[in-house]
Design an enzyme around this catalytic site. Structure first.
Site, PDB file in Angstrom:
ATOM      1  N   LEU A 213     -12.866  53.622  -9.073  1.00  0.00           N
ATOM      2  CA  LEU A 213     -13.272  54.855  -8.405  1.00  0.00           C
ATOM      3  C   LEU A 213     -12.150  55.890  -8.367  1.00  0.00           C
ATOM      4  O   LEU A 213     -12.361  57.014  -7.908  1.00  0.00           O
ATOM      5  CB  LEU A 213     -13.774  54.550  -6.991  1.00  0.00           C
ATOM      6  CG  LEU A 213     -15.004  53.632  -6.914  1.00  0.00           C
ATOM      7  CD1 LEU A 213     -15.479  53.477  -5.480  1.00  0.00           C
ATOM      8  CD2 LEU A 213     -16.137  54.142  -7.805  1.00  0.00           C
ATOM      9  N   ARG A 214     -10.949  55.498  -8.805  1.00  0.00           N
ATOM     10  CA  ARG A 214      -9.819  56.412  -9.058  1.00  0.00           C
ATOM     11  C   ARG A 214      -9.200  57.033  -7.811  1.00  0.00           C
ATOM     12  O   ARG A 214      -8.204  57.728  -7.931  1.00  0.00           O
ATOM     13  CB  ARG A 214     -10.224  57.532 -10.025  1.00  0.00           C
ATOM     14  CG  ARG A 214     -10.808  57.081 -11.354  1.00  0.00           C
ATOM     15  CD  ARG A 214      -9.882  56.175 -12.115  1.00  0.00           C
ATOM     16  NE  ARG A 214     -10.334  55.958 -13.497  1.00  0.00           N
ATOM     17  CZ  ARG A 214      -9.931  54.935 -14.248  1.00  0.00           C
ATOM     18  NH1 ARG A 214      -9.074  54.057 -13.769  1.00  0.00           N
ATOM     19  NH2 ARG A 214     -10.383  54.812 -15.483  1.00  0.00           N
TER      20      ARG A 214
ATOM     21  N   ASP B  98      -5.939  44.326 -11.812  1.00  0.00           N
ATOM     22  CA  ASP B  98      -6.727  44.833 -12.937  1.00  0.00           C
ATOM     23  C   ASP B  98      -6.146  46.123 -13.512  1.00  0.00           C
ATOM     24  O   ASP B  98      -5.706  47.003 -12.791  1.00  0.00           O
ATOM     25  CB  ASP B  98      -8.167  45.077 -12.510  1.00  0.00           C
ATOM     26  CG  ASP B  98      -9.034  45.496 -13.678  1.00  0.00           C
ATOM     27  OD1 ASP B  98      -8.846  44.961 -14.775  1.00  0.00           O
ATOM     28  OD2 ASP B  98      -9.876  46.385 -13.507  1.00  0.00           O
TER      29      ASP B  98
ATOM     30  N   HIS C 203     -14.315  41.222 -17.628  1.00  0.00           N
ATOM     31  CA  HIS C 203     -14.710  41.850 -18.903  1.00  0.00           C
ATOM     32  C   HIS C 203     -14.358  41.030 -20.152  1.00  0.00           C
ATOM     33  O   HIS C 203     -13.582  41.432 -20.997  1.00  0.00           O
ATOM     34  CB  HIS C 203     -14.137  43.253 -19.027  1.00  0.00           C
ATOM     35  CG  HIS C 203     -12.689  43.428 -18.657  1.00  0.00           C
ATOM     36  ND1 HIS C 203     -11.684  42.575 -19.060  1.00  0.00           N
ATOM     37  CD2 HIS C 203     -12.087  44.390 -17.914  1.00  0.00           C
ATOM     38  CE1 HIS C 203     -10.527  43.006 -18.592  1.00  0.00           C
ATOM     39  NE2 HIS C 203     -10.749  44.099 -17.891  1.00  0.00           N
TER      40      HIS C 203
ATOM     41  N   ASP D  16     -17.305  47.481 -15.304  1.00  0.00           N
ATOM     42  CA  ASP D  16     -15.958  48.001 -15.575  1.00  0.00           C
ATOM     43  C   ASP D  16     -16.016  49.525 -15.736  1.00  0.00           C
ATOM     44  O   ASP D  16     -15.401  50.104 -16.638  1.00  0.00           O
ATOM     45  CB  ASP D  16     -15.344  47.348 -16.812  1.00  0.00           C
ATOM     46  CG  ASP D  16     -13.864  47.682 -16.984  1.00  0.00           C
ATOM     47  OD1 ASP D  16     -13.236  48.160 -16.023  1.00  0.00           O
ATOM     48  OD2 ASP D  16     -13.342  47.465 -18.098  1.00  0.00           O
TER      49      ASP D  16
ATOM     50  N   HIS E  99      -7.317  40.330 -15.350  1.00  0.00           N
ATOM     51  CA  HIS E  99      -7.360  41.152 -16.555  1.00  0.00           C
ATOM     52  C   HIS E  99      -6.583  40.381 -17.613  1.00  0.00           C
ATOM     53  O   HIS E  99      -5.359  40.345 -17.589  1.00  0.00           O
ATOM     54  CB  HIS E  99      -6.721  42.509 -16.260  1.00  0.00           C
ATOM     55  CG  HIS E  99      -6.618  43.412 -17.445  1.00  0.00           C
ATOM     56  ND1 HIS E  99      -7.434  44.506 -17.612  1.00  0.00           N
ATOM     57  CD2 HIS E  99      -5.781  43.411 -18.510  1.00  0.00           C
ATOM     58  CE1 HIS E  99      -7.107  45.133 -18.724  1.00  0.00           C
ATOM     59  NE2 HIS E  99      -6.108  44.489 -19.285  1.00  0.00           N
TER      60      HIS E  99
ATOM     61  N   HIS F 166     -16.893  45.219 -10.206  1.00  0.00           N
ATOM     62  CA  HIS F 166     -15.760  45.695 -11.021  1.00  0.00           C
ATOM     63  C   HIS F 166     -15.957  47.155 -11.422  1.00  0.00           C
ATOM     64  O   HIS F 166     -16.511  47.466 -12.467  1.00  0.00           O
ATOM     65  CB  HIS F 166     -15.640  44.822 -12.277  1.00  0.00           C
ATOM     66  CG  HIS F 166     -14.438  45.112 -13.107  1.00  0.00           C
ATOM     67  ND1 HIS F 166     -14.075  44.319 -14.180  1.00  0.00           N
ATOM     68  CD2 HIS F 166     -13.500  46.096 -13.057  1.00  0.00           C
ATOM     69  CE1 HIS F 166     -12.981  44.809 -14.742  1.00  0.00           C
ATOM     70  NE2 HIS F 166     -12.622  45.892 -14.069  1.00  0.00           N
TER      71      HIS F 166
END
Length: 439
Positions: A66-67, A155, A238, A315, A182, A63
Site C-alpha cells: 500500500l506504499r 518482503d 509469490h 502481490d 521473499h 500480500h
C-alpha cells in the site's frame, strides 16, 4: 430485523462446507444474523437479489503493497483499499517495505489507525523481521504481534544471513505468527531483470535463475525444522518456479507447517509475453520474482489443484507511469493486481478445470485468514454472529479490463484489454456495501 437481506444466491462457505442456495441476513450492527431459506424480507432495510451469483465470505489478500508511509505517490492506504473493494476484497494485509519500514509496534498501530480513518476495507499490517529490513538485527517481533501485526516478513528483500533468519524464525514462532519469505538468493540475482531464459539471452540481459528461489526455500525449511521447541509456520510468497513445488510438497508431507502462495501473473504469463511484436521489452511485465516459462505455469497450476499451494495472493505492487517508462533494466519490478485477481484466477484455474468455485473461494478466504490468524476474528467464513464481510461474484460475467476499472492510484498492469470470465459485483464490509459494479 433492520439491516440487509441477500436472497437467492449460491452461498459458498468453505469453513462449513456449505454450497447451496440460501438467503443471508445482515443485522444493523454489521454481523450475519441468519443463513437460511425463504427468510422474511419485509423487515429488511435493503434486499439484494443474488440470483445467479455466488455469495462468499469477503475475499482476503495476505500480500499487498500500500506504499504508505513514504510512497504515497504510488498508492495510499485509502486508494489501495479502494482498489481492494473494487476487486471483491474485504481484507488486505500490507507488507512492511515502506519508508520508514513497519518495524516497530508504533508503526503497526499507525497503519491500523490510518486504515480506520480512511480505508474502505479492513487493513492489517505485516511487520518486519529485521530492523529497517536490513537483515542485520531483529525487529520488535513480539511487540509488533501484540500491536496487531498479522505476520512477519522483510518482503521486497530476503533475509540472506542464515543465522539472523534462524533467530527471526524463533521469535516469529514464539509470537504466534507466520513468517512470510521473499525467496531470492541475492548473489544469484544481482543485476538480474528477468527470467534466465531465451528472451533474456536474446536481449543480453542478466537472467534470474529459478534456483535463486529454490535455495532459499530449501534453506528455510531446514532452519524451521531445526528450531528447538518446534518449527515456525513458514510461508513462501509469490512462488514462481515449478521446481519449488516439490520442496513444499515434501515439507508438508513431513508435517512441517509450511505453506506457499501463487499470484495470478505467475499462473497466466510467461517471459515470452514480455517481448512485444516489434522486439521491445514491456516493463508492464517486469516483476519480482520474474515471469518464467509455460512449464512453470503448468506445474504451479497443478500444485494449486493438488493443495501444495494453499493460498492465493496478488502481490499488488503499484508504481507510477513515469517509473515504469524507464528502460527495462532500470524500471521497478511489480504490477498491480487487486482489481483483476479474481478474474485472473478464474481464467487460470476455473476455466482450465484445475479447481472448482468452492476451492477457489477457500483459497481466497479461509486459507489466507488462517495464515494470518484472522479466522479467530471470524474472517474468511460466513457464520451466524460473525462479521458480515461478504463478496458477491458473478461467475459467468465476461468482462474486459479498461483503465477506468482501476480504482487505485497506479495503472501498472499488463492486463488492460484482457477478457476475464468472472467478476466481483458487490463488496460488503462490516455489513455495508463498500463497492458495487456500476459505482
Amino acid at each position: 430485523m433492520a439491516g440487509t437481506l441477500i436472497i437467492g444466491g449460491r452461498v459458498i462457505d468453505p469453513a462449513t462446507g456449505l454450497d447451496a442456495t440460501r438467503d443471508v441476513a445482515i443485522d444493523a450492527g454489521g454481523r450475519v444474523s441468519s443463513i437460511g431459506t425463504d427468510l422474511e424480507r419485509s423487515a429488511a432495510d435493503e434486499v439484494i437479489d443474488a440470483s445467479g451469483l455466488i455469495v462468499a465470505p469477503g475475499l482476503i489478500d495476505p500480500h499487498v503493497h500500500l506504499r504508505e508511509p513514504g510512497g504515497e505517490h504510488k498508492e495510499t492506504i485509502e486508494t489501495g483499499a479502494a482498489a481492494a473493494v473494487a476487486g471483491g476484497f474485504t481484507t488486505v494485509c500490507c507488507m512492511p517495505n515502506t519508508s520508514p519500514a513497519l518495524d516497530t509496534p508504533e508503526m503497526i498501530r499507525a497503519v491500523a489507525k490510518r486504515a480506520e480513518e480512511v480505508a474502505a476495507c479492513r487493513v492489517f499490517a505485516v511487520g518486519c523481521g529485521t530492523v529497517g529490513r536490513k537483515g542485520e538485527s531483529l525487529a520488535e517481533i513480539a511487540g509488533m504481534s501484540k500491536a496487531g501485526a498479522v505476520g512477519i516478513s522483510d518482503d521486497g528483500d530476503v533475509i540472506a544471513d542464515a543465522g539472523i533468519m534462524q533467530r527471526v524464525l524463533l521469535a516469529t514462532r514464539d509470537a504466534g505468527l507466520a513468517f512470510m519469505q521473499h525467496c531470492q538468493e541475492p548473489s544469484l540475482t544481482r543485476g538480474a531483470a528477468m527470467h534466465a531464459g531465451s528472451v533474456s539471452a536474446r536481449h543480453g540481459i542478466t537472467g534470474w535463475p529459478r534456483v535463486a528461489e529454490e535455495l532459499i526455500i530449501e534453506r528455510d525449511i531446514r532452519l524451521t525444522a531445526s528450531l528447538a521447541g518446534g518449527p515456525c509456520a513458514y510461508h513462501v510468497q509469490h512462488m514462481s518456479s515449478g521446481n519449488s513445488v516439490e520442496l513444499i510438497r515434501r515439507a508438508r508431507e513431513s508435517g512441517l507447517p509450511v505453506s506457499a502462495e501463487a499470484s495470478p501473473h505467475h499462473l497466466l504469463l510467461t517471459h515470452e509475453d514480455i517481448e512485444t511484436a516489434d522486439g521491445r521489452l514491456d516493463t508492464a511485465f517486469k516483476m519480482n520474482p520474474p515471469l518464467r516459462e509455460r512449464s512453470d505455469c503448468d506445474v504451479l497450476r497443478d500444485a494449486v489443484a493438488e493443495g501444495v499451494i494453499s493460498v492465493l495472493a496478488t502481490d499488488h505492487a503499484p508504481h507510477t507511469a513515469d517509473e515504469k517508462s524507464a528502460p527495462f533494466e532500470a524500471a521497478p519490478f511489480g504490477i498491480i493486481g487487486l482489481e483483476t485477481a479474481l478474474g485472473g484466477y478464474a481464467k487460470a484455474l476455473i476455466e482450465t478445470g484445475a479447481i472448482d468455485w468452492p476451492k477457489l473461494i477457500e483459497l481466497l478466504t479461509l486459507a489466507p485468514a488462517k495464515l494470518c490468524g484472522l479466522d479467530s476474528q471470524g474472517l474468511g467464513q460466513l457464520k451466524v454472529g460473525g462479521p458480515a464481510d461478504i463478496t458477491l461474484i458473478d461467475p459467468a460475467q465476461k468482462w474486459s479490463l479498461a483503465e477506468r476499472d482501476l480504482a487505485g492510484k497506479s495503472r501498472n498492469t499488463p492486463f488492460v484489454g484482457w477478457e476475464f470470465p468472472a467478476r466481483a459485483v458487490r463488496t460488503i464490509v462490516r455489513g455495508v456495501t463498500a463497492w458495487h459494479q456500476g459505482t
